[in-house]
Design a protein around this motif. Structure first.
Motif, PDB file in Angstrom:
ATOM      1  N   PRO A  34    -113.389 -62.549 -13.335  1.00 13.97           N
ATOM      2  CA  PRO A  34    -114.830 -62.423 -13.101  1.00 13.97           C
ATOM      3  C   PRO A  34    -115.158 -61.888 -11.710  1.00 13.97           C
ATOM      4  O   PRO A  34    -116.205 -61.285 -11.507  1.00 13.97           O
ATOM      5  N   ARG A  35    -114.279 -62.061 -10.746  1.00 13.59           N
ATOM      6  CA  ARG A  35    -114.519 -61.561  -9.395  1.00 13.59           C
ATOM      7  C   ARG A  35    -114.201 -60.068  -9.283  1.00 13.59           C
ATOM      8  O   ARG A  35    -114.960 -59.316  -8.692  1.00 13.59           O
ATOM      9  N   CYS A  36    -113.052 -59.663  -9.828  1.00 12.39           N
ATOM     10  CA  CYS A  36    -112.604 -58.270  -9.682  1.00 12.39           C
ATOM     11  C   CYS A  36    -113.268 -57.343 -10.692  1.00 12.39           C
ATOM     12  O   CYS A  36    -113.382 -56.156 -10.445  1.00 12.39           O
ATOM     13  N   GLY A  37    -113.675 -57.859 -11.828  1.00 16.47           N
ATOM     14  CA  GLY A  37    -114.361 -57.044 -12.814  1.00 16.47           C
ATOM     15  C   GLY A  37    -113.438 -56.531 -13.904  1.00 16.47           C
ATOM     16  O   GLY A  37    -112.296 -56.948 -14.038  1.00 16.47           O
ATOM     17  N   ALA A  38    -113.958 -55.594 -14.681  1.00 18.68           N
ATOM     18  CA  ALA A  38    -113.234 -55.058 -15.819  1.00 18.68           C
ATOM     19  C   ALA A  38    -111.988 -54.311 -15.366  1.00 18.68           C
ATOM     20  O   ALA A  38    -111.978 -53.660 -14.328  1.00 18.68           O
ATOM     21  N   GLY A  39    -110.929 -54.429 -16.150  1.00 21.85           N
ATOM     22  CA  GLY A  39    -109.687 -53.723 -15.855  1.00 21.85           C
ATOM     23  C   GLY A  39    -108.674 -54.537 -15.087  1.00 21.85           C
ATOM     24  O   GLY A  39    -107.531 -54.142 -14.966  1.00 21.85           O
ATOM     25  N   VAL A  40    -109.071 -55.694 -14.548  1.00 24.78           N
ATOM     26  CA  VAL A  40    -108.138 -56.563 -13.831  1.00 24.78           C
ATOM     27  C   VAL A  40    -107.960 -57.815 -14.683  1.00 24.78           C
ATOM     28  O   VAL A  40    -108.882 -58.604 -14.859  1.00 24.78           O
ATOM     29  N   PHE A  41    -106.759 -57.965 -15.222  1.00 25.37           N
ATOM     30  CA  PHE A  41    -106.491 -59.073 -16.127  1.00 25.37           C
ATOM     31  C   PHE A  41    -105.894 -60.259 -15.385  1.00 25.37           C
ATOM     32  O   PHE A  41    -105.215 -60.103 -14.372  1.00 25.37           O
ATOM     33  N   MET A  42    -106.146 -61.447 -15.921  1.00 21.45           N
ATOM     34  CA  MET A  42    -105.633 -62.678 -15.337  1.00 21.45           C
ATOM     35  C   MET A  42    -104.346 -63.076 -16.057  1.00 21.45           C
ATOM     36  O   MET A  42    -104.223 -62.916 -17.266  1.00 21.45           O
TER      37      MET A  42
END
Length: 61
Positions: A34-42
């Motif tokens: 939620p901080r980095c946005g779309a395209g960054v997966f946890m």
């Protein structure tokens, strides 16, 4: 004698982070940060989800 370096882990392939349905529509299989946005997966661990980029962590209940 020099010690051997440990082998590096291979990063997850981008194709493994998405699933494609019969109509050709791709959906993400992992949570996004939620901080980095779309395209960054946890990353999913036993007790938490963690972002490798910013360090954001959500604990499982």
């Amino acid at each position: 004698m020099a010690a051997k370096k440990p082998a590096k882990k291979e990063a997850a392939k981008r194709s493994a982070l998405y699933s494609v349905d019969n109509q050709g529509k791709a959906t993400a299989t992992h949570k996004t940060c939620p901080r980095c946005g779309a395209g960054v997966f946890m990353g999913e661990h036993k007790d938490r989800f963690a972002c490798g980029k910013c360090g954001y962590t959500e604990f499982k209940q």
